[in-house]
Design an enzyme around this catalytic site. Structure first.
Site, PDB file in Angstrom:
ATOM      1  N   ASP A   1     -31.613 -18.134   4.761  1.00  0.00           N
ATOM      2  CA  ASP A   1     -30.838 -18.288   5.995  1.00  0.00           C
ATOM      3  C   ASP A   1     -31.792 -18.731   7.101  1.00  0.00           C
ATOM      4  OD1 ASP A   1     -32.067 -15.699   5.710  1.00  0.00           O
ATOM      5  OD2 ASP A   1     -31.020 -15.049   7.529  1.00  0.00           O
TER       6      ASP A   1
ATOM      7  N   GLU B   1     -31.760 -12.505   6.336  1.00  0.00           N
ATOM      8  CA  GLU B   1     -32.975 -11.899   6.900  1.00  0.00           C
ATOM      9  C   GLU B   1     -32.978 -12.011   8.413  1.00  0.00           C
ATOM     10  OE1 GLU B   1     -37.219 -11.650   8.227  1.00  0.00           O
ATOM     11  OE2 GLU B   1     -35.769 -13.244   8.549  1.00  0.00           O
TER      12      GLU B   1
END
Ligand SMILES: [Zn+2]
Length: 481
Positions: free
Chosen positions: A121, A188
């Site tokens: 991400d 994250e």
């Protein structure tokens, strides 16, 4: 009598000077150099894989906003298509819908495994900065041997490099000595639910890794210019993370007849007071060790200060405080990041709120930070509450651990003349959820001065991609030796 006193003072000065010079000279030596290998050529497809990975918009939005899952799923299709050997030989499980844990069975499955971590991400591109990029933010443009785009450095380069290293080793019929897990998080940058689910699975299945390796520190040539050598900041600890909500409620009204103080005034004053002073500095053992390892190569005055902390601690501290990056190594930092209030230009709002983000030194508790904030603001009308329950984070690694030594060895091999040092990562990473399970968790990637983390023109050099692939290859090949 006066003569006697003067003589004693002179004697003390001489003895102190003698000790200082003795310590400084004893501290002066050439910092170890180890031979590096030449970086192997890149597989032809590696650059194009990085470009494709950047073009898939796996953007994490935060604040509970839903993400475009189609992009995340497209990312896994891209991985399956472009890393066929990995897909045939490794098994994988999905966690939190979009995170994956791959397992590469070793020759000795009874030995403690290694876990290589990365996340795919990325943070969004702020709308106000979009036109400041010199290339399209998700274009994956290759320019001057550098790959540009959101996620190039944080953290798609780690993920792609791990995949490239595994695919290459598989093409050589390599099987690792120990089992290797590849843990790839999908959130994250926001809430870390993927890593938490993976941690729970490992806990339930009694998987206790010998080494966990995640992002964190990197190689710098810009921060220790006096040494004229690259320094690898191998993080063995990371700061804690907590955001607090500040809320002021006070009756508002029409802006034509304002009261002497409004909710906005009270909040603003509170924030100003909060920023006037830092929490007291602390020299963590890891920072002392860092200074001990770079000290011998420093110019005489710095070397003298580092060799004699009993006398020069205050000047070391003020030196570190001058720069905001090094300041963050010795202080818990506290900074407002969101302020919200007001709906109309002629209405005095009755509610003003702020979010204050704190990065907490190991050993300091969230309660101590909250107490400091209350003391600084010193106004009961500013209500302070925690934004989330505190994470329970165990220690990451000692710089004498196997994990540290393995990473240090690999770093020597991939970077000429490098000086590896233990480091405190000021960011927070997914590995914090797993580290209580492992003997040692290291947060480090051997990229050199990567630029644009969470900012404009994020990029990574092709040479870094090369170095990272080689680095992960060495870590996998040497695991279990
Ligand atoms: Zn990251």
């Amino acid at each position: 009598m006066i003569r006697k006193i003067l003589l004693s003072i002179l004697l003390i000065v001489l003895v102190v000077t003698g000790i200082v010079i003795f310590n400084t000279l004893r501290f002066s030596k050439e910092i170890t150099r180890k031979p590096a290998s030449d970086l192997p050529n890149l597989p032809d497809s590696a650059i194009s894989h990085m470009q494709q990975a950047i073009r898939i918009k796996t953007i994490g939005l935060g604040n509970g906003e839903p993400v475009d899952t189609a992009q995340y799923l497209a990312f896994w299709q891209f991985v399956e298509k472009n890393y066929p050997l990995l897909h045939q030989s490794l098994t994988h499980q999905t966690f939190n819908g979009l995170s994956r844990l791959y397992k590469w069975e070793g020759k000795h499955p009874e030995q403690k495994p290694y876990v290589l971590m990365a996340h795919y991400d990325v943070v969004p591109v702020e709308a106000s900065t979009e036109n400041l990029w010199t290339v399209p933010a998700y274009g994956g443009v290759l320019k001057n041997d550098t790959i540009y785009g959101r996620g190039a450095a944080d953290d798609k380069v780690s993920l792609i490099s791990i995949l490239e290293a595994v695919e290459k080793l598989l093409s050589q019929q390599f099987q690792p000595e120990r089992t290797i897990y590849l843990s790839f998080g999908n959130d994250e940058e926001t809430i870390g639910k993927g890593a938490q689910a993976i941690a729970k699975y490992m806990e339930d299945n009694k998987i206790h890794p010998e080494v966990i390796l995640d992002e964190g520190g990197e190689i710098t040539t810009e921060n220790f210019t006096e040494l004229k050598r690259p320094v690898a900041l191998i993080a063995v600890a990371e700061k804690g993370y907590m955001s607090f909500n500040l809320t002021v409620e006070l009756h508002g009204g029409h802006s034509s007849t304002p009261a002497p103080e409004t909710a906005i005034d009270i909040l603003a004053k509170g924030l100003v007071h909060l920023r006037e002073k830092q929490m007291p500095y602390q020299f963590q053992p890891v920072i002392k060790e860092l200074l001990n390892r770079v000290g011998p190569g420093m110019p005489f005055s710095e070397r003298m200060a580092i060799a004699n902390p009993w006398l020069f601690e205050k000047s070391l501290v003020s030196g570190l405080e001058k720069d905001h990056s090094s300041n963050a190594l010795i202080h818990t930092t506290i900074v407002p990041t969101i302020v919200q209030t007001g709906i109309k230009d002629n209405v005095i709002p009755s509610l003003a709120t702020a979010v204050v983000n704190t990065r907490i030194l190991p050993g300091t508790t969230v309660e101590e930070v909250e107490a400091f904030m209350n003391k600084q603001i010193n106004d009961p009308r500013v209500k302070i509450t925690k934004n989330s329950p505190p994470d329970r984070v165990g220690p990451a690694a000692s710089y004498e651990s196997v994990a540290y030594k393995k990473v240090e060895d690999a770093t020597y091999k991939v970077m000429k003349d490098v000086i590896p040092v233990p480091f405190l990562s000021v960011g927070a990473t997914d590995s914090k959820y797993l580290q209580h399970l492992a003997d040692g968790t290291i947060k480090f990637t051997p990229s050199v001065d990567a630029k644009g983390f969470h900012g404009i023109d994020e990029r990574i050099g092709v040479s870094d991609l090369k170095r990272l692939i080689f680095f992960y290859q060495i870590i996998i090949q040497d695991a279990g030796k």
